[in-house]
Scaffold this active site. Sequence first.
Site, PDB file in Angstrom:
ATOM      1  N   SER A 224      -3.829  -0.284   3.825  1.00 56.05           N
ATOM      2  CA  SER A 224      -4.085   0.698   4.873  1.00 56.05           C
ATOM      3  C   SER A 224      -4.496   0.004   6.173  1.00 56.05           C
ATOM      4  CB  SER A 224      -5.136   1.685   4.363  1.00 56.05           C
ATOM      5  OG  SER A 224      -5.246   2.812   5.171  1.00 56.05           O
ATOM      6  N   ASP A 445       4.147   8.484   2.464  1.00 56.01           N
ATOM      7  CA  ASP A 445       2.730   8.185   2.673  1.00 56.01           C
ATOM      8  C   ASP A 445       2.284   8.886   3.956  1.00 56.01           C
ATOM      9  OD1 ASP A 445       0.259   7.059   3.207  1.00 56.01           O
ATOM     10  OD2 ASP A 445       0.978   4.999   3.243  1.00 56.01           O
ATOM     11  N   HIS A 474      -0.861   6.912  -1.165  1.00 54.12           N
ATOM     12  CA  HIS A 474      -1.250   5.940  -0.152  1.00 54.12           C
ATOM     13  C   HIS A 474      -1.967   4.759  -0.787  1.00 54.12           C
ATOM     14  CE1 HIS A 474      -2.811   4.405   3.640  1.00 54.12           C
ATOM     15  NE2 HIS A 474      -4.057   4.535   3.207  1.00 54.12           N
TER      16      HIS A 474
END
Length: 552
Positions: A224, A445, A474
């Site tokens: 991320s 995502d 994710h």
Amino acid sequence: MRRRLLRSLLALTLVAGTLTAGGSVPTAGAAPARPSGPAAPAGDTVTLGRSTVAWKACSDPLLDSYGLQCATIKVPLDYAKPSGTKISVAVSRLRHTSAHYQGPMLINTGGPGGSGLLGPVYLAGSMNAMADYDLIGFDPRGVGASRPLVSCDPKYAGFNRPDYRPWTSKEYDAWMKKTRAYTTACGKKNGKILVHMSTRANAKDMDSIRKALGAPTINYWGWSYGTYLGQVYASLFPKQLRRAVFDSTVDPRRVWYGANLDQDVAFDKNMNTWFGWLARYDRVYHLGTTQTAVRNRFYAIQEKLYAKPVNTARGRIGGSEWIDTFLDAGYYQSSWTSLGTLFNAYAKHNAAAKLAAAYQDASGYGDDNGYAVYLGVQCTDTSWPTSWSRWSKDSWNTWAKAPFETWGNTWYNEPCRHWPGFFQKPVPVVDKGVSSILMIDETLDAATPYSGSLEVRKRFRNARLVAEPGGTSHAMSPGWNSCVDARIQAYLATGAMPRRVSNHGADAVCTATAQPDPTAFDRSAARTARPSGPSDRALELINQRHRAVGRP
């Protein structure tokens, strides 16, 4: 982007004590398994220079129970003044067990604002190649065990929140008062560190860690936001980055204001996918037989709670709390069953106490360190629009097509309009000879839309992208997709990557993990009265890791 508020409910889907198909959950008090595997080529073995890190047993009982070593590293508060004030970055380590040592692997779990000290435990038993690396977790500056600790108002994320949508001056004034009070507290409590929280500074901290380890190069795994930190490190220190895994990649063109608007639209799509899934299993959840029916029911409850909030022993639940409680469904398919059960409990039985407990667990009430650091990084990384008319116009236009997340996301990030720091110019993300990057991404995502992976692949000629078409989760590697794990294992063991294709797309494709089947779960539960599961500490490890990587 709005960092995820929810505590992951992923743990509720785990059975038989296993985290993934590829590795077992470590039990409390036992060091993580460090399997040996196919040896790396002998010429690929890394030799370290002299280390200045004073490793010792961790003072935190949870870290110590997993056999981690801990240390602190002094770094400059301001890298423009390297001999000036120093701050401390906390680091952790699990040592390699293979004869073919491939150097340290630094781990960033995302956020920004996520603690990384448990990161080595999460990766340690996931695949054989991990035995070749010293796994190095770290709390970025201002986070967790690093000092100074950044915090503004620990009670900010509480109950009784105003309507996210500023229909009238009442809602607008309530949110402006709330966010202004927060940024004022941030400026008063934290001092000079607030203007030194950028991704650029964190990337330089990573290189300070490398130097302290005596390592000529580092390896890196980022989820991320951690992928953006990796991009910045690769741009500043291209020759010091040996191998890197990026899972769910941030689009460097959109940091950070535009990224929020992209995220709003993507979350709405994923929530509609979840509503359709609930309709498909109406015999389990009884919320409607069509996506539209379930969606209408969800938003009808939100409006009812806005009109008449529910008072509970924990606090008052309104429409804003309702939205935040279910945000995880847009992040992880693994949360769909537990959140479906919660949706049913409130819709059918008015289970306000369960809803309040879930929201409190989700909100982060009582500890705003992650949120304060999130703002500290993103508000100073780059310029933000300062005109409220710009924010309002963009938010209303986005809300018209994507109502689920838009206004909540707006208010989460609005403090950047008046953050008590100064905007910096972002580091240009450019390829200056990075040796290799392996990227993983599910094409739906929501937190980091797939366009980010395509853009970063285009910028780095030695990057390769493994896509999971149709996946909505994710930052899920490793352990949830054996095809993805095999690609990562090969890369970390020997440097092998897919052949780069000529078109602007993925270089390899893995079938996305199937959506959950709640009827199969029910059948399994019926066969086993009380299946054994991970220890409480292992579940907390999983939850901490997924809380950290939620919002990029």
